[in-house]
Design an enzyme around this catalytic site. Sequence first.
Site, mmCIF file in Angstrom:
data_model
loop_
_atom_site.group_PDB
_atom_site.id
_atom_site.type_symbol
_atom_site.label_atom_id
_atom_site.label_comp_id
_atom_site.label_asym_id
_atom_site.label_seq_id
_atom_site.Cartn_x
_atom_site.Cartn_y
_atom_site.Cartn_z
ATOM 1 N N GLY A 280 0.838 -1.201 0.000
ATOM 2 C CA GLY A 280 0.000 0.000 0.000
ATOM 3 C C GLY A 280 0.866 1.242 0.000
ATOM 4 N N GLY B 285 4.102 0.787 2.352
ATOM 5 C CA GLY B 285 4.972 -0.262 1.830
ATOM 6 C C GLY B 285 5.679 0.200 0.554
ATOM 7 N NE ARG C 184 4.723 12.093 11.557
ATOM 8 C CZ ARG C 184 3.812 11.119 11.600
ATOM 9 N NH1 ARG C 184 3.534 10.518 12.747
ATOM 10 N NH2 ARG C 184 3.182 10.754 10.502
ATOM 11 C CG HIS D 128 3.425 5.167 17.036
ATOM 12 N ND1 HIS D 128 4.086 6.356 16.895
ATOM 13 C CD2 HIS D 128 2.842 4.930 15.842
ATOM 14 C CE1 HIS D 128 3.910 6.811 15.661
ATOM 15 N NE2 HIS D 128 3.154 5.972 15.007
HETATM 16 N N1 APR Z 1 -1.386 -9.760 3.387
HETATM 17 C C1 APR Z 1 -0.696 -8.863 2.660
HETATM 18 N N2 APR Z 1 -1.093 -7.586 2.484
HETATM 19 C C2 APR Z 1 -2.233 -7.219 3.087
HETATM 20 C C3 APR Z 1 -3.003 -8.094 3.880
HETATM 21 C C4 APR Z 1 -2.532 -9.427 4.022
HETATM 22 N N3 APR Z 1 -3.186 -10.321 4.749
HETATM 23 N N4 APR Z 1 -4.081 -7.411 4.343
HETATM 24 C C5 APR Z 1 -3.984 -6.158 3.876
HETATM 25 N N5 APR Z 1 -2.877 -6.033 3.112
HETATM 26 C C6 APR Z 1 -2.388 -4.892 2.360
HETATM 27 C C7 APR Z 1 -3.505 -4.146 1.648
HETATM 28 O O1 APR Z 1 -3.902 -4.837 0.462
HETATM 29 C C8 APR Z 1 -2.829 -2.812 1.360
HETATM 30 O O2 APR Z 1 -2.219 -2.791 0.079
HETATM 31 O O3 APR Z 1 -1.825 -3.920 3.210
HETATM 32 C C9 APR Z 1 -1.751 -2.710 2.451
HETATM 33 C C10 APR Z 1 -1.949 -1.534 3.402
HETATM 34 O O4 APR Z 1 -1.752 -0.401 2.647
HETATM 35 P P1 APR Z 1 -2.640 0.920 2.811
HETATM 36 O O5 APR Z 1 -4.082 0.554 2.902
HETATM 37 O O6 APR Z 1 -2.215 1.877 1.751
HETATM 38 O O7 APR Z 1 -2.215 1.439 4.271
HETATM 39 P P2 APR Z 1 -0.917 2.252 4.693
HETATM 40 O O8 APR Z 1 -1.230 3.703 4.710
HETATM 41 O O9 APR Z 1 0.271 1.782 3.951
HETATM 42 O O10 APR Z 1 -0.818 1.814 6.223
HETATM 43 C C11 APR Z 1 -0.565 0.469 6.568
HETATM 44 O O11 APR Z 1 0.513 1.205 8.527
HETATM 45 O O12 APR Z 1 0.442 3.289 9.493
HETATM 46 C C12 APR Z 1 0.025 1.980 9.574
HETATM 47 O O13 APR Z 1 -2.002 2.098 10.704
HETATM 48 C C13 APR Z 1 -1.457 1.948 9.448
HETATM 49 O O14 APR Z 1 -1.818 -0.325 9.873
HETATM 50 C C14 APR Z 1 -1.707 0.624 8.856
HETATM 51 C C15 APR Z 1 -0.449 0.324 8.047
#
Ligand code: APR
Length: 311
Positions: free
Chosen positions: A13, A16, A153, A177
């Site tokens: 996401g 990542g 930050r 956090h």
């Molecule tokens: N296996 C692999 N990937 C997964 C799974 C899983 N079981 N479940 C969810 N994902 C992936 C989603 O498909 C998505 O692409 O995790 C990714 C999360 O990305 P975003 O929704 O863009 O979230 P992001 O802003 O990157 O934050 C992720 O970090 O800051 C923390 O609280 C936030 O827990 C959250 C994490």
Amino acid sequence: MSRRHRITIVGAGMTGASAAQWCAARELGDVVLFDVVEGLPQGKALDLAEAAPLLAADARVTGTGSWADTAGSDVVVVTAGVPRKPGMSRRELLGTNHRIVADVTKAAAAASPDAVFIILTNPVDVMCSVALRATGLPPARVFGQAGVLDTTRFRAFVASELDVSVEDVHALVLGGHGDTMVPLVRLAAVGGVPLSALLPPEAIARAVERTRGAGAEIVGLLKNASAYCAPGAALCEMVAAVLHDKGRLLPAPAYLQGEYGLSGLYTGVPIVLDGGGVRRVVEVPLQPEERAAFLRSAEEVRSALAELPQG
Ligand code: APR
């Protein structure tokens, strides 16, 4: 077969992909992006791979939905989960994210039993415990990212307030956090000069408050996403500390086994981070009010931990 380090980033996401970009740009190793959404990690990896010539960065970036492709990783970064929506606390993510983190860390550890795991998914202090249980790895190889982000930050706000280089501002944040994090203002310095000699107490208090609410400030602006650039860069900083065996002294959620009088939970403390993960937890002598705030913050983590289903 590449002899470069291998970094798996679980969750392709916003955060990542950002971490992948920073790691590839710094040539820390080959990056494997893993996600459950078909096409997402492959698409983002391809986009990043196509930028590599412009960055003169030799790092292979690939995307996958198969754990076999992550095998033999040196570092596994976990960002999989759901992010916050406006008005949500990090703790409200616990119910959804703990299953995801347990599943992915177990599978990732099976594919890369020698890897160091860096957890970012929130609530991060609790998710570290979930990962520790799911992987069965030693605590030195399972820790989180939080304090590197919180301090960058704080450093950014202080540098802008003083109009000096961000490089010279140093600070330390303890605790969970969240809103109870404990910035150790007493120890903050700019080029070795105590912060209290450079800024009036009101300005320091403003920087502290902004740091506490920095995640929420960005969620409030973006509305449908949480911060990802600085979190990605913070992850990259920790990956570099591991892969370059630096022995960096950084704040991070680490498993406490008697340090600070606490045991059996993760919370933000200074650690020495090297190729094997957490070499040691550093105990900072605290003033009574700092200690009280730190213990309050740790209590918050412990009560969130109690919400987890056992087993
Ligand atoms: N296996 C692999 N990937 C997964 C799974 C899983 N079981 N479940 C969810 N994902 C992936 C989603 O498909 C998505 O692409 O995790 C990714 C999360 O990305 P975003 O929704 O863009 O979230 P992001 O802003 O990157 O934050 C992720 O970090 O800051 C923390 O609280 C936030 O827990 C959250 C994490």
